[in-house]
Write a protein that holds these residues in place. Structure first.
Motif, PDB file in Angstrom:
ATOM      1  N   THR A 325      47.427  38.881  84.928  1.00 38.34           N
ATOM      2  CA  THR A 325      48.591  38.655  84.060  1.00 38.34           C
ATOM      3  C   THR A 325      47.591  37.106  83.178  1.00 38.34           C
ATOM      4  O   THR A 325      47.023  36.652  81.757  1.00 38.34           O
ATOM      5  CB  THR A 325      49.595  37.550  83.935  1.00 38.34           C
ATOM      6  N   HIS A 346      47.420  46.788  77.454  1.00 40.89           N
ATOM      7  CA  HIS A 346      48.131  45.793  78.542  1.00 40.89           C
ATOM      8  C   HIS A 346      47.786  47.551  79.751  1.00 40.89           C
ATOM      9  O   HIS A 346      47.981  48.663  79.175  1.00 40.89           O
ATOM     10  CB  HIS A 346      50.118  46.189  77.735  1.00 40.89           C
ATOM     11  N   GLN A 410      52.682  44.556  74.826  1.00 41.55           N
ATOM     12  CA  GLN A 410      54.192  43.878  75.942  1.00 41.55           C
ATOM     13  C   GLN A 410      55.440  44.221  76.626  1.00 41.55           C
ATOM     14  O   GLN A 410      55.647  44.015  77.409  1.00 41.55           O
ATOM     15  CB  GLN A 410      53.530  41.809  75.560  1.00 41.55           C
TER      16      GLN A 410
END
Length: 616
Positions: A325, A346, A410
């Protein structure tokens, strides 16, 4: 804070109330790893184990266990890194405001290592067997270093400019390794050390290797940064640290990290592979025993007061999730400059990172076309599969920014809904077969080999997705051994199937029979995706379970079927639904499971009066 070594970092965390000491004796064999994982799940502090059973060195874990903690560790350098990134993205904007460049020359200066004659790491010597013997999971083949910084240089072009610093797992003992003389070095495909190893084999010379443990926290993070090929991680470590990294110059040898807590000096001979593993890995399964290079140990150095940092991995989320992250936050603005047309990516942690990549790209190739269809999106997807760590992705789902400017990778449920509303199952599935894949993924046809799938969708909505199981689903005819159908999300249903019994690299006739049945029914017409699993209730319980099961237990070419499937000029498609066989395969590595007795011991540490009371 620009920490120069691990002790400084741990002291600062303790002063902030972000570290606790555990002074009662604990065992590095299973117990310490279980404690670290439990404390991480509880969003707890860093841990310093001062009494490790049978070992003179203390151990420190969960150092990077929260986003706030990792930002604190690197807070002094984040602004400089942000400016360097913005300078790459838009140098003209910063040149218009030169005062914003004030920190940039200093940050660039920090990339240059500081050469010193000696350092704390050379204060003591020890043996491999005297190091902390961390074993994280019951079936692990031996003790491992889990936060190593493996340093090599190009045999063809020696020096830090062509060096590689990577985090490759290191097995300290067990299997066929000669105690204190050999350790296993496991590196996956698409890793920089592989280039150096290839050059050494070509020259017929040993590959020199130094393994650092501890030292400046920036070195740990630099070792896992997905930097472009040719950019030395140790140079970036200086920017992260906010100071020049001190290296001890050693003529005719690799440099040594002066502030490291430990350094293992050794070399890899040609033809020296031995079985390494098993190891409980970050996909949530054991990576099994395979032949990997052996490091011949020459010296093991340590500083006075050395501390052994460690982490444990397993089914996400774990501490390495926080690393991922943080790295994404640092580098997200660079994505369009590395991958032309790509706006956002992602690598989904819940799916084990490499098995699933979500992306948003641009679709501008034929803006005047009456029907928008994926064209530039396919170029974007191929770019993602062609460089850096995204090349290890197995499934790539990509959508067009123009269809929904507010779409984000996300927000996973919304992203899947967007794709499933727009996908043409006869056109938008693009397979790459018999190709390389992540070494840790056992769903493929052999070690390092399997397939990839690009799922690209753009244009207006093609369907309304089912929001609940149809009323007649209870009477839906299914082949024997299939049942317990569950609604999961708009357009997605989960079905429980029989135990998988097929050989590797073969499709299952039972799934073909299921596809033929579904072709004849209209009950699931609003559900373009159906997933077959071992336990439908577990899989459908939440998104984390769904993503983990579906994308770690399937190989696209082997495990995808379709109602009304066809092959036309070597392009595969189906009328729908698309069926993914996500059962645990007969050849799959076993999933990780904790030792019940060890878990009970950890429970006792959380009881009143225990060091973890109020934390776990």
């Amino acid at each position: 804070m620009g920490f120069r070594n691990l002790s400084q970092c741990l002291q600062a965390l303790e002063e902030r109330g972000e570290l606790i000491r555990i002074d009662q004796e604990v065992d590095a064999n299973l117990e310490i790893g279980a404690i670290q994982r439990r404390v991480f799940r509880a969003n707890g502090p860093a841990l310093l184990f001062t009494r490790v059973k049978g070992c003179a060195f203390p151990m420190a874990g969960n150092i990077f266990g929260t986003k706030d903690r990792i930002r604190f560790i690197f807070e002094d350098s984040l602004k400089a890194i942000d400016k360097l990134i913005k300078l790459k993205i838009s140098p003209w904007e910063l040149l218009k405001r030169p005062w914003q460049l004030f920190d940039v020359p200093k940050a660039l200066f920090h990339t240059l290592p500081k050469w010193v004659k000696t350092g704390p790491v050379l204060e003591g010597e020890t043996k491999i067997s005297h190091l902390p013997q961390l074993k994280s999971w019951p079936m692990d083949g031996g003790a491992y270093i889990t936060l190593p910084q493996v340093y090599t240089e190009s045999p063809e072009k020696p020096g830090i400019a062509c060096s590689n610093l990577g985090m490759y797992r290191v097995q300290l003992g067990g299997n066929e390794y000669e105690q204190d003389v050999e350790v296993g070095l496991h590196y996956q495909i698409h890793r920089g050390i592989g280039v150096h190893h290839q050059q050494a084999l070509k020259q017929g010379t040993p590959l020199k290797v130094n393994i650092f443990v501890g030292g400046p926290p920036a070195m740990t993070l630099a070792a896992i940064m997905p930097l472009p090929e040719g950019v030395a991680e140790i140079l970036f470590a200086g920017v992260l640290a906010g100071h020049r990294i001190e290296l001890i110059k050693r003529p005719n040898h690799l440099p040594i990290l002066a502030q490291a807590d430990f350094c293992i000096v050794g070399h890899i001979d040609s033809g020296g592979e031995k079985p390494e593993g098993p190891f409980g890995d970050h996909l949530g399964y054991y990576s099994l025993k395979h032949d990997f290079p052996v490091l011949k140990v020459e010296k093991v150095y340590h500083r006075h007061g050395a501390i052994w940092p460690f982490t444990t991995v397993g089914r996400p989320p774990q501490e390495d999730t926080i690393f991922g992250t943080f790295i994404h936050e640092l580098t997200k603005e660079l994505v369009p400059t590395v991958f032309s047309g790509v706006r956002e990516v992602h690598a989904v942690d819940a799916a084990g990172v490499h098995p699933l990549l979500l992306a948003i790209g641009r679709e501008s190739y034929v803006p005047y076309a009456r029907e928008r269809q994926p064209q530039e999106l396919l170029t974007c997807a191929m770019s993602l599969l062609g460089q850096t760590q995204t090349a290890l992705s197995k499934y790539v789902f990509i959508a067009a920014r123009e269809d929904d400017p507010g779409l984000s990778v996300q927000h996973i449920p919304n992203f899947f809904k967007h794709v499933l509303e727009r996908i043409d199952l006869g056109r938008d599935l693009h397979f790459i077969t018999r190709t390389t894949m992540d070494t840790l993924d056992y769903s493929g046809i052999s070690l390092n080999q399997g397939s990839k799938l690009i799922v690209a969708a753009c244009g207006p909505k093609k369907r309304e997705l089912g929001l609940r199981l149809p009323d007649d689903s209870g009477s839906l005819y299914l082949p024997s051994d299939f049942g317990r159908i569950k609604f999961f999300a708009p357009g997605i249903v989960v079905l429980q199937g029989p135990k998988h019994k097929q050989k590797r690299d073969t499709q299952d006739p039972k799934l073909k029979e299921l596809a033929a049945v579904l072709e004849k029914t209209k009950s699931l017409k609003d559900f373009p995706l159906l997933v077959v699993v071992d336990d439908s209730e577990f899989t459908a319980a939440n998104w984390d379970n769904f993503l983990w099961v579906v994308f770690t237990r399937s190989d696209p070419a082997t495990d995808i079927y379709g109602a009304g499937e066809f092959t036309h000029c070597k392009h595969w498609g189906c009328a729908g639904p698309l069926i993914i066989d996500a059962r645990l395969k007969s050849y799959h590595a076993p999933p990780l499971a904790p030792d019940p007795e060890i878990e009970r011991k950890v429970d006792r540490l959380g009881e009143p009066g225990g060091p973890l009371h109020g934390i776990i």
